[in-house]
Design a protein around this motif. Structure first.
Motif, PDB file in Angstrom:
ATOM      1  N   ASN A 135      -2.415   9.538   5.515  1.00 11.21           N
ATOM      2  CA  ASN A 135      -2.378   8.128   5.153  1.00 11.21           C
ATOM      3  C   ASN A 135      -0.956   7.624   5.028  1.00 11.21           C
ATOM      4  OD1 ASN A 135      -5.040   7.383   5.187  1.00 11.21           O
ATOM      5  ND2 ASN A 135      -5.396   7.727   3.019  1.00 11.21           N
TER       6      ASN A 135
ATOM      7  N   GLU B 124      -5.847   1.516   1.770  1.00 16.16           N
ATOM      8  CA  GLU B 124      -4.945   2.589   2.185  1.00 16.16           C
ATOM      9  C   GLU B 124      -5.422   3.232   3.480  1.00 16.16           C
ATOM     10  OE1 GLU B 124      -2.754   6.579   0.342  1.00 16.16           O
ATOM     11  OE2 GLU B 124      -4.639   5.866  -0.504  1.00 16.16           O
ATOM     12  N   SER B 125      -6.742   3.470   3.589  1.00 15.38           N
ATOM     13  CA  SER B 125      -7.289   4.069   4.809  1.00 15.38           C
ATOM     14  C   SER B 125      -7.224   3.091   5.976  1.00 15.38           C
ATOM     15  CB  SER B 125      -8.737   4.511   4.580  1.00 15.38           C
ATOM     16  OG  SER B 125      -8.801   5.556   3.636  1.00 15.38           O
TER      17      SER B 125
ATOM     18  N   THR C 136       0.819  -1.215   0.000  1.00 11.53           N
ATOM     19  CA  THR C 136       0.000   0.000   0.000  1.00 11.53           C
ATOM     20  C   THR C 136       0.855   1.268   0.000  1.00 11.53           C
ATOM     21  OG1 THR C 136      -0.142   0.004   2.422  1.00 11.53           O
ATOM     22  CG2 THR C 136      -1.859  -1.174   1.224  1.00 11.53           C
TER      23      THR C 136
ATOM     24  N   ASP D 170      -4.777   0.561  -4.511  1.00 17.39           N
ATOM     25  CA  ASP D 170      -4.454   0.334  -3.099  1.00 17.39           C
ATOM     26  C   ASP D 170      -3.488  -0.830  -2.933  1.00 17.39           C
ATOM     27  OD1 ASP D 170      -6.057   2.408  -2.415  1.00 17.39           O
ATOM     28  OD2 ASP D 170      -7.745   1.203  -1.715  1.00 17.39           O
TER      29      ASP D 170
ATOM     30  N   VAL E 243       0.590   4.418   6.965  1.00 17.98           N
ATOM     31  CA  VAL E 243       1.157   3.315   6.173  1.00 17.98           C
ATOM     32  C   VAL E 243       2.602   3.052   6.570  1.00 17.98           C
ATOM     33  CG1 VAL E 243       1.896   2.666   3.842  1.00 17.98           C
ATOM     34  CG2 VAL E 243      -0.405   3.584   4.207  1.00 17.98           C
TER      35      VAL E 243
ATOM     36  N   LYS F  48       0.991   3.925  -3.452  1.00 15.84           N
ATOM     37  CA  LYS F  48      -0.103   4.888  -3.596  1.00 15.84           C
ATOM     38  C   LYS F  48       0.015   6.004  -2.574  1.00 15.84           C
ATOM     39  CE  LYS F  48      -5.101   5.398  -3.904  1.00 15.84           C
ATOM     40  NZ  LYS F  48      -6.429   4.738  -3.836  1.00 15.84           N
ATOM     41  N   ALA F  49       0.417   5.663  -1.349  1.00 20.96           N
ATOM     42  CA  ALA F  49       0.599   6.689  -0.325  1.00 20.96           C
ATOM     43  C   ALA F  49       1.729   7.643  -0.703  1.00 20.96           C
ATOM     44  CB  ALA F  49       0.889   6.032   1.025  1.00 20.96           C
TER      45      ALA F  49
END
Length: 497
Positions: free
Chosen positions: A276, A420-421, A32, A337, A280, A35-36
């Motif tokens: 986020n 992700e959340s 993940t 994600d 992560v 994307k973060a």
């Protein structure tokens, strides 16, 4: 179970321990992270990643020091018990022959503890007993502190299970819906698709996701009601698959960038994505709760701190390589994600077998870990409510505890598959408690207890390089700042909506 002292088990070399620690840390969080990174900007992401890696290293050394202090206390208690037994055996004989007086007895009882301890001070802090974090909490914390620790670890494990329960159906939904939809070659437009879009026949994508979630729960949920043992070969298999998958993704991204097909143009900084990213990154460096099982079997701990530092440098390098190749290979709005799913398109990977392997990679690896985490959470619930000498009724032990373990994460996964959340919230809240707050308080109290029991001049051979009290305060201040920042960011985000 978190509150038990267990045998060390089979020993392994420090370098094998280094590999085990690497495999433990590098897991779902890494998938993940790309994307973060893209959401927060590459410069902000790099700075935050390095800083959080450093903070995780600091608290890892705190936990190792607390483990050594706990071993010293246990070893000293065994020595005292042994001396008392010898004293009881000799007193009956001595009373007849030597005439042990009350004054002699009192002098023996008030003898300074260091007069005995100094003879074995080098070995007193050796880490030989596997003392889990829950046991250390019960040794160094009061009752409130112990309950808070178990609450924190339980919340973290719930988050872990919710992430796992969402990741597997999400991956299956993405692969199967793409294979049967208009874009039968892959996930060319998956980043723009909605859950209400058609998957196959009359079923929507969200319907397919929930069907897969139900199947996942039916297959793996029953393991929560039993003990999971003998997972060594499964762990070896998943480790091999993990390394193959990560290596393939990095190579494919580098090849695509090298050919000039890279689409990513990430910004330097975007503060809206920091929340986020923070969660992560904290989640991706989580290992503190598993250190006793990981460190204790290491055969030689002479250079343990150096090896741990080397591990963190390697992990930082790996995370940086994975994330930077991802954000320059794919546009930010195309990053999914679960990063493995970005390689399911024909324009990225021409070989169907590789596409399906990467797409289904989380299914195989996460599915083997889910029962282990579930049993760990169930046992922590039992420990939290356990009373000395008490036993649980069969229904409570075999039905209630497994049920309260399994149902909440499945319900969360049913409501959302925003990985992700989920990773961000789990890392930002429960992860902060496990990775920062607990180690800081453990090392602070274990130092106080060691000074009282063994004297201030006694050195812990596994003492953290960050032994000044400033570092304990700095870690706690950072943890509070993180908690405040993440909460404020969530509130502001909800207000804007």
């Amino acid at each position: 179970m978190a509150g038990e002292i267990t045998d060390t088990g089979d020993l392994y070399s420090p370098y094998v321990g280094l590999v085990y620690m690497f495999n433990l840390i590098v897991g779902t969080g890494a998938l993940t992270m790309p994307k973060a990174f893209a959401s927060a900007g590459w410069l902000v992401s790099l700075v935050l990643l390095v800083f959080l890696g450093f903070m995780s290293f600091v608290t890892t050394t705190f936990v190792v020091e607390a483990m050594a202090a706990a071993n010293a206390q246990l070893r000293w208690k065994r020595m005292e018990n042994h001396q008392e037994e010898e004293g009881d055996d000799s007193s009956s004989t001595a009373s007849d022959s030597d005439g042990l007086t009350q004054d002699n007895y009192e002098r023996a009882e008030t003898r300074p503890i260091l007069s005995v301890q100094r003879r074995g001070s080098l070995n007193l802090f050796e880490i030989t007993d596997r003392v889990e974090m829950g046991q250390m909490a019960s040794m160094f914390f009061n009752k409130v502190g112990v309950n808070l620790f178990y609450f924190c670890i339980i919340v973290y494990l719930y988050g872990d299970l919710a992430i796992y329960a969402a990741a597997v159906p999400f991956s299956l939904m993405q692969v199967s819906c793409s294979a049967t939809g208009n874009d039968s070659c892959g996930l060319e437009a998956d980043a723009k698709r909605n859950d209400t879009d058609q998957c196959w026949g009359p079923l929507r994508r969200v319907d397919a996701y929930r069907i897969y979630l139900a199947v996942f729960t039916l297959f793996l949920g029953p393991f929560t009601f039993f003990d999971v043992q003998k997972t060594k070969y499964l762990q070896i298999l998943t480790s091999v698959m993990r390394w193959i998958a990560f290596a393939v993704m990095i190579v494919l991204a580098l090849v695509r960038i090298g050919r000039g097909h890279g689409e990513g143009h990430p910004p330097l900084a975007d503060l809206s994505g920091v929340r986020n990213l923070f969660g992560v990154c904290v989640y991706s460096f989580m290992c503190q709760h598993s250190l006793p099982s990981l460190v204790t079997p290491v055969s030689s701990k002479r250079h343990l701190t150096r090896l741990v530092f080397l591990d963190y440098v390697l992990i930082l390098s790996f995370y940086g390589l994975l994330s930077f190749t991802a954000i320059f290979c794919f546009r930010g709005d195309r990053l999914l994600d679960m990063y493995t799913l970005n390689f399911a398109g024909c324009d990225i990977v021409g070989v169907a077998a590789i596409r399906f392997f990467l797409g289904l990679f989380p299914v195989f690896t996460i599915s083997t870990n889910f029962p282990i985490i579930a049993v760990t959470l169930r046992n922590n619930w039992k420990t939290l409510f356990h009373r000395e000498g008490g036993t649980y009724p069969w229904v409570v032990d075999r039905v209630v505890f497994p049920t309260i373990t399994l149902v909440p994460p499945v319900l969360v996964a049913f409501c959302t598959h925003d990985l992700e959340s989920l990773v961000g919230i789990t890392g930002a809240y429960a992860g902060t408690g496990i990775q920062y707050v607990t180690p800081a308080f453990l090392v602070y109290h274990c130092r106080k207890d060691a000074a009282l029991a063994f004297g201030r001049g006694t050195a812990n051979k596994h003492r953290s390089p960050f032994h000044h009290t400033f570092w304990v305060g700095f870690v706690l201040l950072w943890a509070f700042s993180c908690f405040f920042f993440v909460t404020a960011n969530i509130v502001l985000s909800e207000t804007k909506l």
